[in-house]
Design a protein around this motif. Structure first.
Motif, mmCIF file in Angstrom:
data_model
loop_
_atom_site.group_PDB
_atom_site.id
_atom_site.type_symbol
_atom_site.label_atom_id
_atom_site.label_comp_id
_atom_site.label_asym_id
_atom_site.label_seq_id
_atom_site.Cartn_x
_atom_site.Cartn_y
_atom_site.Cartn_z
ATOM 1 N N VAL A 197 0.838 -1.204 0.000
ATOM 2 C CA VAL A 197 0.000 0.000 0.000
ATOM 3 C C VAL A 197 0.871 1.250 0.000
ATOM 4 N N ARG A 198 1.917 1.249 0.830
ATOM 5 C CA ARG A 198 2.840 2.384 0.865
ATOM 6 C C ARG A 198 3.497 2.588 -0.502
ATOM 7 N N LEU A 199 3.819 1.496 -1.158
ATOM 8 C CA LEU A 199 4.463 1.596 -2.467
ATOM 9 C C LEU A 199 3.535 2.234 -3.486
ATOM 10 N N LYS A 200 2.262 1.886 -3.438
ATOM 11 C CA LYS A 200 1.290 2.532 -4.331
ATOM 12 C C LYS A 200 1.261 4.040 -4.091
ATOM 13 N N ALA A 201 1.220 4.430 -2.817
ATOM 14 C CA ALA A 201 1.164 5.857 -2.490
ATOM 15 C C ALA A 201 2.417 6.582 -2.983
ATOM 16 N N LEU A 202 3.581 5.994 -2.750
ATOM 17 C CA LEU A 202 4.836 6.618 -3.162
ATOM 18 C C LEU A 202 4.934 6.701 -4.682
ATOM 19 N N ARG A 203 4.507 5.667 -5.367
ATOM 20 C CA ARG A 203 4.561 5.694 -6.832
ATOM 21 C C ARG A 203 3.611 6.737 -7.408
ATOM 22 N N MET A 204 2.421 6.856 -6.826
ATOM 23 C CA MET A 204 1.501 7.889 -7.299
ATOM 24 C C MET A 204 2.067 9.274 -7.005
ATOM 25 N N GLY A 205 2.681 9.430 -5.840
ATOM 26 C CA GLY A 205 3.320 10.700 -5.517
ATOM 27 C C GLY A 205 4.434 11.039 -6.487
ATOM 28 N N ALA A 206 5.208 10.034 -6.889
ATOM 29 C CA ALA A 206 6.272 10.258 -7.866
ATOM 30 C C ALA A 206 5.702 10.686 -9.210
ATOM 31 N N ASN A 207 4.586 10.095 -9.600
ATOM 32 C CA ASN A 207 3.928 10.523 -10.832
ATOM 33 C C ASN A 207 3.543 12.000 -10.765
ATOM 34 N N ILE A 208 2.993 12.403 -9.616
ATOM 35 C CA ILE A 208 2.558 13.792 -9.451
ATOM 36 C C ILE A 208 3.742 14.744 -9.581
ATOM 37 N N ILE A 209 4.836 14.412 -8.912
ATOM 38 C CA ILE A 209 6.012 15.277 -8.961
ATOM 39 C C ILE A 209 6.586 15.352 -10.366
ATOM 40 N N LYS A 210 6.742 14.220 -10.992
ATOM 41 C CA LYS A 210 7.310 14.208 -12.351
ATOM 42 C C LYS A 210 6.409 14.956 -13.327
ATOM 43 N N TYR A 211 5.109 14.747 -13.206
ATOM 44 C CA TYR A 211 4.152 15.434 -14.081
ATOM 45 C C TYR A 211 4.205 16.946 -13.863
ATOM 46 N N ALA A 212 4.202 17.354 -12.597
ATOM 47 C CA ALA A 212 4.215 18.793 -12.298
ATOM 48 C C ALA A 212 5.493 19.453 -12.792
ATOM 49 N N PHE A 213 6.620 18.783 -12.688
ATOM 50 C CA PHE A 213 7.886 19.364 -13.104
ATOM 51 C C PHE A 213 8.023 19.470 -14.618
ATOM 52 N N GLU A 214 7.327 18.607 -15.345
ATOM 53 C CA GLU A 214 7.548 18.528 -16.790
ATOM 54 C C GLU A 214 6.404 19.103 -17.618
ATOM 55 N N ASN A 215 5.367 19.596 -16.961
ATOM 56 C CA ASN A 215 4.222 20.149 -17.710
ATOM 57 C C ASN A 215 3.919 21.571 -17.261
#
Length: 215
Positions: A197-215
């Protein structure tokens, strides 16, 4: 004179939004506990640095909505359980930040929804929070979430929903509701979440950060 000063500030700070590699917690008014989940962002930052090749500082920074310091960060993170309130000056400053390239992730830690929606309406009165479809790019930007936002903590037996505000085709606000991503980012002994469950949360958080930085 006030308008000219704001224009000059935006011109001088726009490069910081484009090139900064850090995130900050938004310290809002109204009495809500903006300081919730103190271990969440450092853990997420460490995960991102090791998994998606970011170079973020894991020391948590704090900014207020009315400060020009928000323009130093491409992403602001906001969470809490209770009341949220932006003054008129804070609303204008935060709107300028979002319109000039900034990104705001709001993670409901349970209880802020009824207050938050009113403040988002103040920010963008002609826009509305819309639920993002499961095929939105943010759900597959690095890690794949074909069903959309993952469920991390149970509160009201409701499904997790990701809402957003888009301006000129760009997502500027992501609101994660009934998911509680931040709890999943916290140290494992705090909520005793299973590692999966923690891994899902961290991976979704990583998506958010990467998306925000690149868009």
């Amino acid at each position: 004179m006030k308008i000219l000063k704001k224009i000059l500030i935006l011109i001088s700070l726009t490069p910081a939004i484009l090139f900064s590699q850090d995130i900050a917690v938004l310290q809002y008014g109204g009495g809500g506990d903006w300081y919730s989940n103190p271990t969440a962002l450092p853990n997420l930052v460490d995960f991102c640095n090791s998994q998606i090749d970011t170079n973020l500082d894991n020391k948590t920074k704090t900014v207020t909505p009315g400060s020009i310091d928000i323009f130093d960060y491409p992403l602001l993170h906001m969470t809490g359980h209770g009341n949220v309130f932006f003054t008129q000056e804070e609303t204008e400053n935060l709107r300028d930040y979002l319109m000039s390239g900034g990104f705001l992730h709001i993670d409901d830690n349970y209880g802020m929804d009824q207050y938050l929606r009113k403040e988002i309406t103040k920010l963008f009165p002609n826009q509305e929070l819309k639920e993002l479809p499961g095929n939105h790019p943010i759900f597959s930007y690095h890690f794949k979430f074909p069903d959309g936002l993952p469920k991390i903590h149970e509160h009201d037996n409701s499904r997790p929903q990701a809402f957003g505000v888009e301006i000129n085709g760009r997502l500027v606000i992501l609101y994660s509701f009934e998911s509680d991503l931040g709890d999943g980012w916290e140290n494992p002994e705090i909520h005793n979440d299973p590692e999966a469950v923690r891994l899902k949360a961290l991976r979704m958080g990583a998506n958010i950060i990467k998306y925000a930085f690149e868009n």
